[in-house]
Each structure stands twice: as C-alpha cells, then as structure tokens.
Design a protein around this motif. Structure first.
Motif, PDB file in Angstrom:
ATOM      1  N   ASP A 285       4.262 148.254 -60.106  1.00 16.19           N
ATOM      2  CA  ASP A 285       2.998 148.531 -59.429  1.00 16.19           C
ATOM      3  C   ASP A 285       1.912 148.840 -60.458  1.00 16.19           C
ATOM      4  O   ASP A 285       0.783 148.365 -60.347  1.00 16.19           O
ATOM      5  CB  ASP A 285       3.201 149.717 -58.477  1.00 16.19           C
ATOM      6  CG  ASP A 285       2.027 149.887 -57.534  1.00 16.19           C
ATOM      7  OD1 ASP A 285       1.670 148.890 -56.869  1.00 16.19           O
ATOM      8  OD2 ASP A 285       1.461 150.990 -57.466  1.00 16.19           O
ATOM      9  N   LEU A 286       2.272 149.612 -61.478  1.00 18.98           N
ATOM     10  CA  LEU A 286       1.317 149.954 -62.544  1.00 18.98           C
ATOM     11  C   LEU A 286       0.867 148.683 -63.260  1.00 18.98           C
ATOM     12  O   LEU A 286      -0.311 148.492 -63.548  1.00 18.98           O
ATOM     13  CB  LEU A 286       1.983 150.915 -63.540  1.00 18.98           C
ATOM     14  CG  LEU A 286       1.142 151.370 -64.734  1.00 18.98           C
ATOM     15  CD1 LEU A 286       0.020 152.292 -64.275  1.00 18.98           C
ATOM     16  CD2 LEU A 286       1.998 152.103 -65.765  1.00 18.98           C
ATOM     17  N   TYR A 287       1.824 147.782 -63.508  1.00 12.14           N
ATOM     18  CA  TYR A 287       1.511 146.526 -64.188  1.00 12.14           C
ATOM     19  C   TYR A 287       0.531 145.703 -63.351  1.00 12.14           C
ATOM     20  O   TYR A 287      -0.412 145.113 -63.856  1.00 12.14           O
ATOM     21  CB  TYR A 287       2.803 145.736 -64.425  1.00 12.14           C
ATOM     22  CG  TYR A 287       2.563 144.363 -64.986  1.00 12.14           C
ATOM     23  CD1 TYR A 287       2.168 144.202 -66.312  1.00 12.14           C
ATOM     24  CD2 TYR A 287       2.699 143.230 -64.190  1.00 12.14           C
ATOM     25  CE1 TYR A 287       1.916 142.949 -66.824  1.00 12.14           C
ATOM     26  CE2 TYR A 287       2.451 141.969 -64.700  1.00 12.14           C
ATOM     27  CZ  TYR A 287       2.060 141.832 -66.014  1.00 12.14           C
ATOM     28  OH  TYR A 287       1.801 140.592 -66.524  1.00 12.14           O
ATOM     29  N   ARG A 288       0.757 145.717 -62.029  1.00 13.15           N
ATOM     30  CA  ARG A 288      -0.092 144.947 -61.105  1.00 13.15           C
ATOM     31  C   ARG A 288      -1.521 145.515 -61.092  1.00 13.15           C
ATOM     32  O   ARG A 288      -2.496 144.774 -61.028  1.00 13.15           O
ATOM     33  CB  ARG A 288       0.538 145.046 -59.707  1.00 13.15           C
ATOM     34  CG  ARG A 288       0.053 144.048 -58.689  1.00 13.15           C
ATOM     35  CD  ARG A 288       0.893 144.124 -57.412  1.00 13.15           C
ATOM     36  NE  ARG A 288       0.963 145.466 -56.847  1.00 13.15           N
ATOM     37  CZ  ARG A 288       0.025 146.017 -56.093  1.00 13.15           C
ATOM     38  NH1 ARG A 288      -1.066 145.350 -55.815  1.00 13.15           N
ATOM     39  NH2 ARG A 288       0.171 147.238 -55.617  1.00 13.15           N
ATOM     40  N   LEU A 289      -1.636 146.842 -61.170  1.00 14.81           N
ATOM     41  CA  LEU A 289      -2.944 147.478 -61.017  1.00 14.81           C
ATOM     42  C   LEU A 289      -3.745 147.570 -62.309  1.00 14.81           C
ATOM     43  O   LEU A 289      -4.962 147.598 -62.295  1.00 14.81           O
ATOM     44  CB  LEU A 289      -2.772 148.904 -60.463  1.00 14.81           C
ATOM     45  CG  LEU A 289      -2.176 149.019 -59.059  1.00 14.81           C
ATOM     46  CD1 LEU A 289      -1.952 150.476 -58.698  1.00 14.81           C
ATOM     47  CD2 LEU A 289      -3.086 148.363 -58.020  1.00 14.81           C
ATOM     48  N   LYS A 290      -3.031 147.636 -63.430  1.00 17.58           N
ATOM     49  CA  LYS A 290      -3.715 147.915 -64.688  1.00 17.58           C
ATOM     50  C   LYS A 290      -4.338 146.660 -65.270  1.00 17.58           C
ATOM     51  O   LYS A 290      -3.732 145.596 -65.244  1.00 17.58           O
ATOM     52  CB  LYS A 290      -2.694 148.488 -65.683  1.00 17.58           C
ATOM     53  CG  LYS A 290      -3.175 149.754 -66.340  1.00 17.58           C
ATOM     54  CD  LYS A 290      -2.081 150.323 -67.201  1.00 17.58           C
ATOM     55  CE  LYS A 290      -2.678 150.892 -68.452  1.00 17.58           C
ATOM     56  NZ  LYS A 290      -1.656 151.299 -69.398  1.00 17.58           N
ATOM     57  N   GLU A 291      -5.554 146.812 -65.803  1.00 12.09           N
ATOM     58  CA  GLU A 291      -6.243 145.626 -66.303  1.00 12.09           C
ATOM     59  C   GLU A 291      -5.644 145.099 -67.604  1.00 12.09           C
ATOM     60  O   GLU A 291      -5.421 143.918 -67.772  1.00 12.09           O
ATOM     61  CB  GLU A 291      -7.720 145.940 -66.509  1.00 12.09           C
ATOM     62  CG  GLU A 291      -8.510 145.712 -65.230  1.00 12.09           C
ATOM     63  CD  GLU A 291      -9.923 146.199 -65.355  1.00 12.09           C
ATOM     64  OE1 GLU A 291     -10.398 146.359 -66.488  1.00 12.09           O
ATOM     65  OE2 GLU A 291     -10.538 146.429 -64.298  1.00 12.09           O
ATOM     66  N   ASN A 292      -5.401 145.997 -68.549  1.00  6.37           N
ATOM     67  CA  ASN A 292      -4.863 145.575 -69.842  1.00  6.37           C
ATOM     68  C   ASN A 292      -3.550 146.272 -70.137  1.00  6.37           C
ATOM     69  O   ASN A 292      -3.476 147.123 -71.010  1.00  6.37           O
ATOM     70  CB  ASN A 292      -5.853 145.913 -70.964  1.00  6.37           C
ATOM     71  CG  ASN A 292      -7.008 144.962 -70.958  1.00  6.37           C
ATOM     72  OD1 ASN A 292      -6.821 143.759 -70.900  1.00  6.37           O
ATOM     73  ND2 ASN A 292      -8.198 145.519 -71.001  1.00  6.37           N
ATOM     74  N   PRO A 293      -2.509 145.941 -69.407  1.00  6.28           N
ATOM     75  CA  PRO A 293      -1.265 146.675 -69.646  1.00  6.28           C
ATOM     76  C   PRO A 293      -0.708 146.366 -71.034  1.00  6.28           C
ATOM     77  O   PRO A 293      -0.875 145.257 -71.542  1.00  6.28           O
ATOM     78  CB  PRO A 293      -0.331 146.177 -68.547  1.00  6.28           C
ATOM     79  CG  PRO A 293      -0.880 144.876 -68.124  1.00  6.28           C
ATOM     80  CD  PRO A 293      -2.342 144.865 -68.429  1.00  6.28           C
ATOM     81  N   GLU A 294      -0.077 147.381 -71.609  1.00  5.08           N
ATOM     82  CA  GLU A 294       0.492 147.192 -72.952  1.00  5.08           C
ATOM     83  C   GLU A 294       1.930 146.709 -72.854  1.00  5.08           C
ATOM     84  O   GLU A 294       2.676 146.752 -73.805  1.00  5.08           O
ATOM     85  CB  GLU A 294       0.421 148.523 -73.716  1.00  5.08           C
ATOM     86  CG  GLU A 294      -1.005 148.914 -74.050  1.00  5.08           C
ATOM     87  CD  GLU A 294      -1.159 150.403 -74.248  1.00  5.08           C
ATOM     88  OE1 GLU A 294      -0.632 151.178 -73.424  1.00  5.08           O
ATOM     89  OE2 GLU A 294      -1.805 150.790 -75.227  1.00  5.08           O
ATOM     90  N   PHE A 295       2.318 146.289 -71.646  1.00  6.92           N
ATOM     91  CA  PHE A 295       3.667 145.763 -71.448  1.00  6.92           C
ATOM     92  C   PHE A 295       3.570 144.702 -70.359  1.00  6.92           C
ATOM     93  O   PHE A 295       2.538 144.558 -69.717  1.00  6.92           O
ATOM     94  CB  PHE A 295       4.622 146.881 -71.012  1.00  6.92           C
ATOM     95  CG  PHE A 295       4.168 147.608 -69.774  1.00  6.92           C
ATOM     96  CD1 PHE A 295       3.338 148.701 -69.873  1.00  6.92           C
ATOM     97  CD2 PHE A 295       4.565 147.182 -68.513  1.00  6.92           C
ATOM     98  CE1 PHE A 295       2.893 149.362 -68.730  1.00  6.92           C
ATOM     99  CE2 PHE A 295       4.133 147.847 -67.370  1.00  6.92           C
ATOM    100  CZ  PHE A 295       3.292 148.936 -67.483  1.00  6.92           C
ATOM    101  N   ASN A 296       4.638 143.931 -70.183  1.00 11.07           N
ATOM    102  CA  ASN A 296       4.621 142.950 -69.103  1.00 11.07           C
ATOM    103  C   ASN A 296       5.905 143.075 -68.295  1.00 11.07           C
ATOM    104  O   ASN A 296       6.721 143.953 -68.552  1.00 11.07           O
ATOM    105  CB  ASN A 296       4.437 141.539 -69.666  1.00 11.07           C
ATOM    106  CG  ASN A 296       5.477 141.246 -70.729  1.00 11.07           C
ATOM    107  OD1 ASN A 296       6.593 141.762 -70.663  1.00 11.07           O
ATOM    108  ND2 ASN A 296       5.122 140.454 -71.708  1.00 11.07           N
ATOM    109  N   LYS A 297       6.063 142.176 -67.308  1.00 10.28           N
ATOM    110  CA  LYS A 297       7.237 142.290 -66.432  1.00 10.28           C
ATOM    111  C   LYS A 297       8.522 142.159 -67.235  1.00 10.28           C
ATOM    112  O   LYS A 297       9.526 142.783 -66.917  1.00 10.28           O
ATOM    113  CB  LYS A 297       7.186 141.209 -65.355  1.00 10.28           C
ATOM    114  CG  LYS A 297       6.248 141.571 -64.233  1.00 10.28           C
ATOM    115  CD  LYS A 297       6.348 140.538 -63.140  1.00 10.28           C
ATOM    116  CE  LYS A 297       5.327 140.814 -62.066  1.00 10.28           C
ATOM    117  NZ  LYS A 297       5.092 139.663 -61.214  1.00 10.28           N
TER     118      LYS A 297
END
Ligand SMILES: [Zn+2]
Ligand SMILES: [Zn+2]
Length: 539
Positions: A218-230
């Motif tokens: 959910d954090l990955y979906r919401l965050k614009e520039n995540p420092e990680f991926n799925k």
C-alpha cells in the motif's frame, strides 16, 4: 532463560528428513506414518519450515492432533503443525514466498553458519537511529564485538523519512532484523535495505509478516518516489523467518531472542534479547488492556539489565475499554433507531477487527466492511491462535460501488478506512450520505493534526479529502479507542519489572519521553534516558 531452544537443523539431517516427509505426504512410505496423515484428513497446502524442522499442514479439521503429532515426530523427526486453511490470498502468497523460495535452503545454511561465529562479548552498544523523541520511526541498532542486530526499521509517518544513517550501521555486516509489529513506523524502512543489498534474515511472527506485506504494498502504491519496489518487498518476505511467541531463537553469535505478546496488534511483540547473559527488553508498542480482539501484553519477564520502552501516552489517561465499547454500541443503536447509517471510519489493521468483533458479539447482522479492511480481516482471521474472537462470523465484504449502494440502502453498519479521513472509501460515503443528519460518522482512533479527520473533529466544515470539498451534515462522534498503554498502564508495567535496568524512553513526543525518563529516574532510581536520534550508549 532456559537453553531449550531450537537450533537450526544441520543440512544433512535436513535433506534426509525433507525427502522422508515428502514420501510420507505422498503416502508412499510406512503404514504408520501414512495413518498419521490420513487422520488429519483433507489438507490444503503442506510447507516445510526448515528453520524450525516443522511441517505445516493447512486443514479445516479442528482438534489438537496431539497423538498424530507425537507419532509423526517418531516416524520422521519433524514436528507436525496444523494450521487453519487461510482464507486470505495474502497469507497463501506469503507462505509460498517464505517456504517455497528456491534460495531458502542456502539462505538458512548461511544463517546457521553465521550465528556460530566465535569471538569476544565484552560490551553492548545501543544506537538509536529513529524513534528518539518522536512518535514512531523506531530503529534500534544493537552491537556487541561479535553481533549486529537491528530492532525495527520504521519510517516517520508525517515525513516518510526512514532511520538515520549511522556510520556504524553497515548492512553487509548486519546479522538480523527483528520486527516488533507490522505498523509502518516500525517496518517502513526494511524493503529499502533489501533494495540496497541486505540479504540477512528478518524475524517476526507470521501475522506480522503477512500484514507487513499488505502495508508495504500500500505504501508503494501511495508513495511518489519509493526507495523500493514490489520485487524488493518480496525479496524481504523471502528472507523472513517466522517465529512464535516464547520460542527462543539464536539470532546472532552472542544473542538469543524471544518474542512476548504485546497486545497492540495481531502478531505484535515485545522483544527479549539475551546478550551473552544480559537481558534486554524492547517493548515495541504495547497495550496492557484486554480488548475484544487481543489479550493484554505479556510481561512476565526475567530480571532486566536494559529496558527500551515506548511512551506514546505516558502522560495521558485513556477511557476504559468497557466505556468506549458501550459508547460505540449506544451510538450505533441511536443511529439505526432514526433510520440512519452508522459509518465507522478506522485503521485497517487491528482497530477494525476489534470493532468488528464487538459488533458481532452484540448480535448485529447487517455489517459491511470496506477498503483495505477486507484483506486485513482475512489475514487476521487466518491466525486464530493470535486473536481472541472467531472472525468467521456474518458480515459482508464490499468490493464495488454497487455493493456500497446496497449497504447504504440496507441501512448497514459500515466499517471502512481510513482512520483519519485522509482517503479511501470513506470519501465515497461522505460524498453520498454525509449530507444527511440521520447518519453518523464514528471516528474511533487517534487523529494527527492537520488531517481532514482532525479538522472535522475541531469543527471545520466543509472539509477537503484529496482535493474534494465535502459538506458535512451527519453527526460526528469521536470515541477514543487505543492500542497503547496509557500513563497508568505504563507505570503498572514498570512496577512489575525486576532488577534496575538501564532504561531508554522512546516512541513519544519529546516532552513525554523526557518527563517519563526523569520520573523513572526519580521514582524507581534506575538510570534512565530519553535518547535523541543517533545517540549511542555503551553498557
Ligand atoms: Zn509505533
Ligand atoms: Zn504500532
């Protein structure tokens, strides 16, 4: 602490046992062992947990299966564990990612070799990389000359910033990460470590691992520039080692660990470390009250040398569980009696299942759950050993706008996200029925400043959710449920502790941390500190 803990099973024994078990499960081996499996009846999935020497069999049959377990152990040398068939796809996925990860055998062999390193154990150094004089972002780095362990790795929920980089924290040398519970202020920074190349283990209870995957995605979906991926999230899950409460485990050359139920969330834990004979306890977030969902935190601890405690509500009193439960039921009844719809907008994990249990226990039939609560409830319900109620009761999942319309038409009781009205399906409900005074919006959680929920509570109207202006006419009622011990709960915990531990107060507003540490010092005579982030102590 007793020395009766599971060691990692050596590779040779593992191989022989693994093949043996496979034969048994294919019913091609001895009559006796086949009988054991037949007795369990139909099963869904079977997993080999090599780190524990356990075989997990998922089935809907109930019972203790004690005789079967004993016979199975005699026949194979493996421990048989019976798990409820999960009704959450997330739990299935997590078990596959853990137990069917093709590199798992090599990974566990490496972990096993690593924890056997020899060396000196003359000091312990504790560095606070997050959670110092702030609510959340907990991250505590524990070092001895031989071992390096990270307790939690959270992000600050306001700024999304992760733990601070300390020069001594080199992920290549890290032995283990231990997670107290799934909330992002304790787990939000871990996937980034896997994106940066960490390949060591993460220890947590299995519900924590499954809920963590839900929240991280959910954090990955919401965050614009995540420092990680799925893929770094799933790399992280591949390297998780599920651990049950009160099973002692060696996690680094001179550190053993045991998890204690923390009563804060399903699967939440306090962490006891035995560091070469010294006892360190980290509370994580904890609740000492008996709720509809969870038993109170367990604190039957050995005498402590070091204590790291949370201080979220160290200077506040929270109304009793009974009082808030009665208030919620009264508000629901009042709304239904005037033909209105009660909408309970809350956090997906923990609080929503607690309220669902309360509603089910009170015999309500027309209950609907919406948003991330659906999957969270399926995950939590798949772990009956970690919760008090049976969540298999009668309620309906909402997955579409059509179902939302039906729920409203049927005057259902709607439990939905989000806790602070920052987004999610609550926006739909406020948009469609927020202008009718017969309906009630119940807010059962803490509200951070500047969130739409807090603004509404403070009397602002209209409010804005995701840029949309909403005119609010329905009744708004805040009922203060909580997942944390309050002032009296914290003190009754402190009074239970034996020994005079060096104490560190974290996970609280600056003033609360400082005041509580001063009070501990004055009233209990313990050496207590409220560390700033990046402060380090040697003991
Ligand atoms: Zn927290
Ligand atoms: Zn928490």
């Amino acid at each position: 602490m007793s020395n009766n803990y599971y060691e990692y099973i050596g590779p040779d024994k593992l191989k022989i046992c693994g093949e043996n078990v496979e034969k048994i499960l294919n019913r091609s081996t001895t009559k006796e062992a086949s009988k054991v499996i037949n007795k369990i009846g139909s099963y869904n999935n079977v997993y080999w947990d090599e780190s524990y020497g356990k075989v997990l069999v998922e089935t809907n049959r109930t019972g203790t299966f004690e005789r079967e377990k004993n016979r199975f152990f005699k026949e194979t040398g493996w421990n048989l564990e019976i798990y409820k068939n999960p009704y959450s796809e997330m739990v299935n996925k997590v078990r596959r990612l853990i137990y069917e990860y093709e590199g798992r055998y090599e990974f566990l062999k490496k972990v096993s070799r690593n924890v056997r390193r020899a060396g000196d154990s003359s000091w312990i150094r504790i560095s606070f990389l997050g959670g110092g004089k702030e609510v959340g972002r907990n991250s505590i780095f524990i070092q001895t000359p031989r071992s390096k362990v990270l307790l939690d790795c959270g992000i600050n929920m306001k700024t999304s910033k992760g733990p601070l980089p300390a020069p001594e924290m080199d992920i290549k040398q890290l032995d283990a990460i231990v997670i107290s519970h799934s909330h992002l202020d304790h787990t939000g920074g871990i996937a980034k470590l896997y994106a940066q190349g960490y390949r060591g283990p993460v220890y947590a209870t299995e519900p924590t691992i499954a809920l963590m995957r839900l929240l991280k995605r959910d954090l990955y979906r919401l965050k614009e520039n995540p420092e990680f991926n799925k893929s770094s999230i799933d790399k992280m899950i591949n390297h998780c080692i599920p651990i049950e409460y009160r099973d002692m485990k060696k996690i680094a050359p001179d550190i053993h660990m045991e998890l204690y139920n923390a009563g804060h969330l399903p699967g939440s834990a306090g962490v006891l470390l035995d560091i070469n004979g010294k006892q360190l306890f980290y509370t994580g977030d904890f609740d000492d009250r008996n709720t509809k969902l969870l038993p109170p935190a367990d604190h039957d601890l050995p005498p402590l040398d070091v204590l790291i405690t949370e201080a979220t509500y160290s200077h506040e009193s929270i109304p009793s569980q009974k009082k808030v439960e009665r208030e919620l039921i009264k508000t629901v009844d009042k709304t239904l009696s005037r033909d209105g719809t009660p909408i309970i907008s809350t956090f997906a994990i923990g609080r929503s299942q607690e309220i669902l249990s309360l509603l089910l226990e009170n015999g309500y039939k027309n209950i609907y759950i919406d948003g991330m609560i659906c999957e969270a409830t399926k995950i939590v319900g798949s772990y009956p050993d970690y919760i008090k109620p049976n969540l298999d009761g009668e309620y309906q999942y909402i997955y579409s706008e059509k179902q939302r319309e039906e729920a409203i038409e049927n005057n259902g009781i709607i439990v939905t996200t989000s806790g602070m009205l920052t987004g999610g399906p609550i926006q739909y409900y406020l948009d469609h029925i927020g202008d009718k005074s017969k309906n009630t919006l119940i807010l059962p959680g803490y509200m951070v400043e500047n969130t739409p929920g807090n603004k509404l509570k403070e009397g602002e109207n209209p409010i804005h959710i995701n840029g949309k202006q909403l005119e609010i006419e329905l009744e708004v009622k805040q009922i203060r449920f909580s997942g944390h011990a309050d002032r009296s709960g914290l003190w009754s915990f402190l009074h239970k502790i034996e020994g005079s531990p060096e104490t560190y107060v974290i996970h609280g507003e600056k003033e609360n941390c400082e005041k509580l540490s001063q009070e501990i010092n004055e009233k209990l005579g313990w050496s207590a500190n409220a560390p700033k982030n990046l402060d380090a102590y040697r003991t």
